[in-house]
Design a protein around this motif. Structure first.
Motif, PDB file in Angstrom:
ATOM      1  N   LYS A  20       0.956  -1.083  -0.415  1.00 17.99           N
ATOM      2  CA  LYS A  20       0.037   0.594  -0.243  1.00 17.99           C
ATOM      3  C   LYS A  20       1.473   1.197  -0.175  1.00 17.99           C
ATOM      4  CE  LYS A  20      -4.000   2.050   2.079  1.00 17.99           C
ATOM      5  NZ  LYS A  20      -4.623   3.142   3.075  1.00 17.99           N
ATOM      6  N   PHE A  21       1.177   1.328   0.991  1.00 21.46           N
ATOM      7  CA  PHE A  21       2.999   1.976   0.427  1.00 21.46           C
ATOM      8  C   PHE A  21       3.391   2.745  -0.113  1.00 21.46           C
ATOM      9  CE2 PHE A  21       7.298   4.420   1.115  1.00 21.46           C
ATOM     10  CZ  PHE A  21       6.951   5.210   2.065  1.00 21.46           C
ATOM     11  N   SER A  22       3.972   1.961  -0.881  1.00 22.31           N
ATOM     12  CA  SER A  22       4.074   2.604  -2.437  1.00 22.31           C
ATOM     13  C   SER A  22       3.302   2.822  -3.964  1.00 22.31           C
ATOM     14  CB  SER A  22       5.136   0.796  -3.849  1.00 22.31           C
ATOM     15  OG  SER A  22       4.840   0.463  -4.521  1.00 22.31           O
ATOM     16  N   GLN A  23       2.253   1.902  -3.699  1.00 19.87           N
ATOM     17  CA  GLN A  23       0.697   2.527  -4.085  1.00 19.87           C
ATOM     18  C   GLN A  23       0.619   4.167  -3.731  1.00 19.87           C
ATOM     19  OE1 GLN A  23      -1.608  -0.483  -3.159  1.00 19.87           O
ATOM     20  NE2 GLN A  23      -1.624  -1.747  -4.660  1.00 19.87           N
ATOM     21  N   VAL A  24       0.621   4.390  -2.486  1.00 17.47           N
ATOM     22  CA  VAL A  24       0.201   5.423  -2.472  1.00 17.47           C
ATOM     23  C   VAL A  24       1.459   6.546  -3.115  1.00 17.47           C
ATOM     24  CG1 VAL A  24       0.073   7.427   0.297  1.00 17.47           C
ATOM     25  CG2 VAL A  24      -1.118   5.123  -0.578  1.00 17.47           C
ATOM     26  N   ILE A  25       2.244   6.592  -3.070  1.00 14.23           N
ATOM     27  CA  ILE A  25       3.544   7.180  -3.643  1.00 14.23           C
ATOM     28  C   ILE A  25       3.461   7.541  -4.929  1.00 14.23           C
ATOM     29  CG2 ILE A  25       5.898   7.667  -3.910  1.00 14.23           C
ATOM     30  CD1 ILE A  25       4.730   7.941  -0.757  1.00 14.23           C
ATOM     31  N   GLN A  26       2.828   6.353  -5.245  1.00 14.95           N
ATOM     32  CA  GLN A  26       2.303   5.972  -6.961  1.00 14.95           C
ATOM     33  C   GLN A  26       1.507   7.131  -7.408  1.00 14.95           C
ATOM     34  OE1 GLN A  26       2.601   2.153  -9.050  1.00 14.95           O
ATOM     35  NE2 GLN A  26       4.310   1.567  -7.844  1.00 14.95           N
ATOM     36  N   GLU A  27       0.670   7.049  -6.331  1.00 13.64           N
ATOM     37  CA  GLU A  27      -0.358   7.961  -7.031  1.00 13.64           C
ATOM     38  C   GLU A  27      -0.385   9.289  -6.260  1.00 13.64           C
ATOM     39  OE1 GLU A  27      -3.808   4.742  -5.090  1.00 13.64           O
ATOM     40  OE2 GLU A  27      -4.163   6.901  -4.879  1.00 13.64           O
ATOM     41  N   VAL A  28       0.347   9.997  -5.281  1.00 10.86           N
ATOM     42  CA  VAL A  28       0.565  11.333  -5.042  1.00 10.86           C
ATOM     43  C   VAL A  28       1.697  11.607  -5.679  1.00 10.86           C
ATOM     44  CG1 VAL A  28       1.783  12.562  -3.229  1.00 10.86           C
ATOM     45  CG2 VAL A  28       0.035  10.600  -2.469  1.00 10.86           C
ATOM     46  N   THR A  29       2.565  10.860  -6.065  1.00  9.62           N
ATOM     47  CA  THR A  29       3.653  11.207  -7.552  1.00  9.62           C
ATOM     48  C   THR A  29       2.510  11.872  -8.924  1.00  9.62           C
ATOM     49  OG1 THR A  29       5.087  10.199  -6.409  1.00  9.62           O
ATOM     50  CG2 THR A  29       5.466  10.508  -8.777  1.00  9.62           C
ATOM     51  N   GLU A  30       1.589  10.431  -9.272  1.00  2.86           N
ATOM     52  CA  GLU A  30       1.262  10.910 -10.261  1.00  2.86           C
ATOM     53  C   GLU A  30       0.044  12.194 -10.261  1.00  2.86           C
ATOM     54  OE1 GLU A  30       1.174   9.295 -13.138  1.00  2.86           O
ATOM     55  OE2 GLU A  30       2.707   8.607 -12.129  1.00  2.86           O
ATOM     56  N   ASP A  31      -1.051  12.657  -9.843  1.00  2.20           N
ATOM     57  CA  ASP A  31      -1.754  13.379  -8.954  1.00  2.20           C
ATOM     58  C   ASP A  31      -0.685  14.482  -9.107  1.00  2.20           C
ATOM     59  OD1 ASP A  31      -3.148  11.892  -8.697  1.00  2.20           O
ATOM     60  OD2 ASP A  31      -3.458  11.715  -6.555  1.00  2.20           O
ATOM     61  N   VAL A  32       0.946  14.491  -8.307  1.00  2.00           N
ATOM     62  CA  VAL A  32       1.093  15.830  -8.507  1.00  2.00           C
ATOM     63  C   VAL A  32       1.883  16.085  -9.951  1.00  2.00           C
ATOM     64  CG1 VAL A  32       3.028  17.111  -7.303  1.00  2.00           C
ATOM     65  CG2 VAL A  32       1.047  16.232  -5.576  1.00  2.00           C
ATOM     66  N   LYS A  33       2.374  15.226 -10.276  1.00  2.00           N
ATOM     67  CA  LYS A  33       2.786  15.599 -11.465  1.00  2.00           C
ATOM     68  C   LYS A  33       1.914  16.669 -13.124  1.00  2.00           C
ATOM     69  CE  LYS A  33       6.614  12.484 -12.958  1.00  2.00           C
ATOM     70  NZ  LYS A  33       6.865  10.930 -13.354  1.00  2.00           N
ATOM     71  N   LYS A  34       0.493  15.687 -11.976  1.00  2.00           N
ATOM     72  CA  LYS A  34      -0.296  16.318 -13.521  1.00  2.00           C
ATOM     73  C   LYS A  34      -0.223  17.649 -13.357  1.00  2.00           C
ATOM     74  CE  LYS A  34      -3.258  12.084 -14.107  1.00  2.00           C
ATOM     75  NZ  LYS A  34      -4.176  11.792 -13.035  1.00  2.00           N
ATOM     76  N   LEU A  35      -1.005  17.933 -12.135  1.00  2.00           N
ATOM     77  CA  LEU A  35      -0.498  19.152 -11.770  1.00  2.00           C
ATOM     78  C   LEU A  35       0.146  20.130 -11.996  1.00  2.00           C
ATOM     79  CD1 LEU A  35      -2.077  19.319  -7.615  1.00  2.00           C
ATOM     80  CD2 LEU A  35      -3.588  19.484  -9.415  1.00  2.00           C
ATOM     81  N   GLY A  36       1.480  19.519 -12.253  1.00  2.00           N
ATOM     82  CA  GLY A  36       2.955  20.447 -12.895  1.00  2.00           C
ATOM     83  C   GLY A  36       3.494  21.356 -10.911  1.00  2.00           C
ATOM     84  N   PRO A  37       4.433  21.805 -11.413  1.00  2.00           N
ATOM     85  CA  PRO A  37       5.248  22.554 -10.306  1.00  2.00           C
ATOM     86  C   PRO A  37       4.457  23.706  -9.464  1.00  2.00           C
ATOM     87  CG  PRO A  37       6.215  23.249 -12.708  1.00  2.00           C
ATOM     88  CD  PRO A  37       5.528  21.993 -12.785  1.00  2.00           C
ATOM     89  N   LEU A  38       4.429  24.137  -8.059  1.00  2.00           N
ATOM     90  CA  LEU A  38       3.658  24.710  -7.304  1.00  2.00           C
ATOM     91  C   LEU A  38       4.127  26.044  -7.925  1.00  2.00           C
ATOM     92  CD1 LEU A  38       1.680  25.265  -5.317  1.00  2.00           C
ATOM     93  CD2 LEU A  38       3.355  24.946  -3.643  1.00  2.00           C
ATOM     94  N   ARG A  39       3.349  26.941  -8.303  1.00  2.00           N
ATOM     95  CA  ARG A  39       4.205  28.371  -8.872  1.00  2.00           C
ATOM     96  C   ARG A  39       3.540  29.554  -7.272  1.00  2.00           C
ATOM     97  NH1 ARG A  39       6.699  28.236 -13.039  1.00  2.00           N
ATOM     98  NH2 ARG A  39       6.014  26.186 -14.547  1.00  2.00           N
ATOM     99  N   ASN A  40       2.163  28.942  -7.263  1.00  2.00           N
ATOM    100  CA  ASN A  40       1.454  30.552  -6.100  1.00  2.00           C
ATOM    101  C   ASN A  40       1.926  30.652  -5.406  1.00  2.00           C
ATOM    102  OD1 ASN A  40      -0.423  31.138  -8.596  1.00  2.00           O
ATOM    103  ND2 ASN A  40      -1.847  29.571  -7.534  1.00  2.00           N
ATOM    104  N   PHE A  41       2.785  29.701  -4.271  1.00  2.00           N
ATOM    105  CA  PHE A  41       2.658  30.399  -3.339  1.00  2.00           C
ATOM    106  C   PHE A  41       4.209  29.911  -2.679  1.00  2.00           C
ATOM    107  CE2 PHE A  41       2.245  28.244   1.500  1.00  2.00           C
ATOM    108  CZ  PHE A  41       2.348  29.246   1.932  1.00  2.00           C
ATOM    109  N   VAL A  42       4.793  29.523  -3.427  1.00  2.00           N
ATOM    110  CA  VAL A  42       6.231  29.141  -2.849  1.00  2.00           C
ATOM    111  C   VAL A  42       7.461  30.434  -3.235  1.00  2.00           C
ATOM    112  CG1 VAL A  42       6.446  28.707  -5.432  1.00  2.00           C
ATOM    113  CG2 VAL A  42       8.043  28.187  -4.643  1.00  2.00           C
ATOM    114  N   LYS A  43       8.069  30.707  -2.580  1.00  2.00           N
ATOM    115  CA  LYS A  43       8.726  31.752  -2.229  1.00  2.00           C
ATOM    116  C   LYS A  43       9.758  32.025  -2.502  1.00  2.00           C
ATOM    117  CE  LYS A  43      10.822  34.808   1.552  1.00  2.00           C
ATOM    118  NZ  LYS A  43      10.713  35.372   2.776  1.00  2.00           N
ATOM    119  N   LYS A  44       9.729  32.602  -4.515  1.00  2.00           N
ATOM    120  CA  LYS A  44      11.074  32.818  -5.026  1.00  2.00           C
ATOM    121  C   LYS A  44      12.261  33.402  -4.805  1.00  2.00           C
ATOM    122  CE  LYS A  44       6.894  32.366  -8.111  1.00  2.00           C
ATOM    123  NZ  LYS A  44       5.600  32.757  -7.939  1.00  2.00           N
TER     124      LYS A  44
END
Ligand code: SF4
Ligand code: SF4
Ligand code: SF4
Ligand code: FES
Lengths: 314, 143
Positions: B119-143
């Motif tokens: 399950k751990f490996s599945q969760v990490i896969q899912e989360v990684t896929e999800d975040v990949k789809k979203l792309g890099p975080l641009r809004n809140f990150v400190k530039k």
């Protein structure tokens, strides 16, 4: 009428030494405003006022008077803050005596100022009307057209848990649907929401007046001031401003009474209340909790139910 | 933005793992040679109830593209109720961030026990896929 009864009650409490101090409102030099007063003698109670400009949440001052027996004048929202503070064990010595006044909803002086040209020198309430005078004008306005928006949607005007009620309880009904600004904000796309949030807070000068005005912001060291760990830089970068505003609001989860004091205190007119109103909606929706209504129910983030919502957890 | 092609960008995900369950679950995945994406950076915490919402915000501000908090299943918390208390903090923070326009899948939560390497490996896969789809975080990150 209310004002006379209020003075009488305050006088009685001080004369009988049931309290050391009365915290209330008084008229002062500026029109459309009142100022908080701290009264220690029975004669002093003559300065107490009650009108549509008693907007401050006086519960904020309770933290300074922990050693004293305090009597405090409260509206619906202020009373809820006191109940919430009491749940957080803020009154180990004496729970303050609540002198509750059922609230007629408060007038937003900024809205009044916009409605007239020129400086307002005097404002007098006559029933539902508000007579506003300046050097070369006098206008009569309908009081209800100039209310604070939090007051328009308020459904708890009669002070809860009051020890004394001055006047009769009022019928509880909102003039507007609950928190129209929350629904308006929710109508936008995520991208627009962040954009609008960031734009609104871009005017913030980090004066922390919003924090100081809030009765629930009593931490001796606020996360913004902490240096170990240092959570947040002292900068006005969009990211730090967002960080401050997210956390200030989030720290009010299940604690905010919706009094609007934070927003009124802001010198930059930043819309703040919708943030905590949204959180209020969340805890109501998730845990059936409303701030300061039930004096025995623990704050939602300090407790749990095994069956709490967890659909969002993988 | 265009130049950053999807193929060479990999999301950075911070995973707060409870010592008593998910961290051991990650260990089990490792010793059992179960593969999962290398996008996570792990911080071991004593309990999912230890998570201060400030940790999550600080991670996003500091440049993480996603955050995962993983703790013991309901009823299994080493401190009995840490995960229940944490659950309320998570639920309210998650909804609030979404309200402000932070995408739903940036911050995620899971229950993974010490026995659930798969399950751990599945969760990490899912989360990684999800975040990949979203792309890099641009809004809140400190530039
Ligand atoms: S929020 Fe309610 S109780 Fe408070 S000032 Fe407004 S109308 Fe009165
Ligand atoms: S956050 Fe604002 S509206 Fe809520 S209790 Fe504090 S001052 Fe009042
Ligand atoms: S009162 Fe207004 S300007 Fe001051 S810190 Fe709060 S939001 Fe910023
Ligand atoms: S010990 Fe694992 S969540 Fe509390």
């Amino acid at each position: 009428m209310i004002q006379e009864k209020l003075r009488e009650k305050a006088k009685e409490l001080l004369s009988k030494k049931e309290v050391d101090l009365i915290i209330g409102f008084s008229e002062w030099t500026l029109p459309l405003r009142t100022t908080p007063v701290f009264i220690r003698t029975p004669e002093g109670t003559e300065s107490l006022a009650w009108n549509s400009f008693c907007e401050n949440n006086l519960a904020t001052y309770l933290h300074k008077f922990g050693r004293f027996k305090v009597g405090i004048v409260v509206k619906g929202c202020d009373a809820r803050s006191v109940v919430a503070l009491s749940l957080e064990k803020r009154f180990p010595n004496h729970r303050p005596l609540l002198i509750g006044v059922p609230c007629q909803r408060m007038v937003d002086r900024k809205k009044v100022k916009k409605a007239v040209k020129g400086e307002i020198l005097q404002a007098v309430e006559q029933g539902d009307l508000l007579v506003v005078k300046g050097e070369d004008f006098e206008v009569t306005l309908k009081r209800d057209d100039f209310l604070y928006s939090v007051c328009r949607s308020c459904t708890h005007r009669t002070p809860n848990q009051a020890d004394f009620l001055i006047g009769d309880p009022v019928e509880e009904f909102p003039l507007d649907e609950a928190h129209p600004d929350v629904s308006e904000f929710e109508g936008k796309t995520p991208e627009e929401r962040w954009g609008s949030f960031e734009k609104e807070i871009s005017r913030c000068i980090r004066c922390y007046a919003c924090r100081e005005a809030c009765p629930m912001c009593y931490c001796t060291e606020c996360f913004v001031d902490s240096t170990r760990p240092k959570w947040i830089e002292k900068s006005l970068s969009p990211s730090d401003l967002a960080f401050y505003h997210i956390v200030r609001a989030y720290h009010q989860t299940g604690r905010c009474s919706g009094c609007g004091a934070c927003e009124r205190a802001c010198p930059m007119d930043i819309r703040l209340t919708h943030l905590t109103q949204k959180l209020n909606q969340e805890v109501k929706d998730l845990y059936g909790f409303e701030t300061g209504i039930q004096p025995e129910v623990p704050p939602p983030l300090s407790t749990f139910h095994p069956e709490d919502e967890q659909g969002f957890i993988k | 933005m265009e130049s950053e092609t999807v193929t060479n960008w990999e999301p950075k995900i911070l995973a707060f793992l409870c010592n008593w369950c998910s961290y051991a679950g990650a260990d089990l995945a490792g010793t059992s040679r179960i593969q999962y994406p290398p996008n996570i950076r792990v911080i071991r915490v004593p309990c999912s109830g230890r998570i201060n919402p400030l940790f999550i915000l600080k991670a996003l501000q500091g440049g993480m593209d996603g955050v995962l908090v993983s703790g013991c299943h309901p009823g299994d918390c080493h401190f009995l109720s840490g995960n229940y208390i944490g659950r309320r903090k998570s639920a309210t923070l998650k909804r609030f961030l979404e309200y402000l326009g932070v995408e739903e899948n940036r911050v995620q939560f899971s229950w993974v026990s010490a026995a659930e390497g798969v399950k751990f490996s599945q969760v990490i896969q899912e989360v990684t896929e999800d975040v990949k789809k979203l792309g890099p975080l641009r809004n809140f990150v400190k530039k």
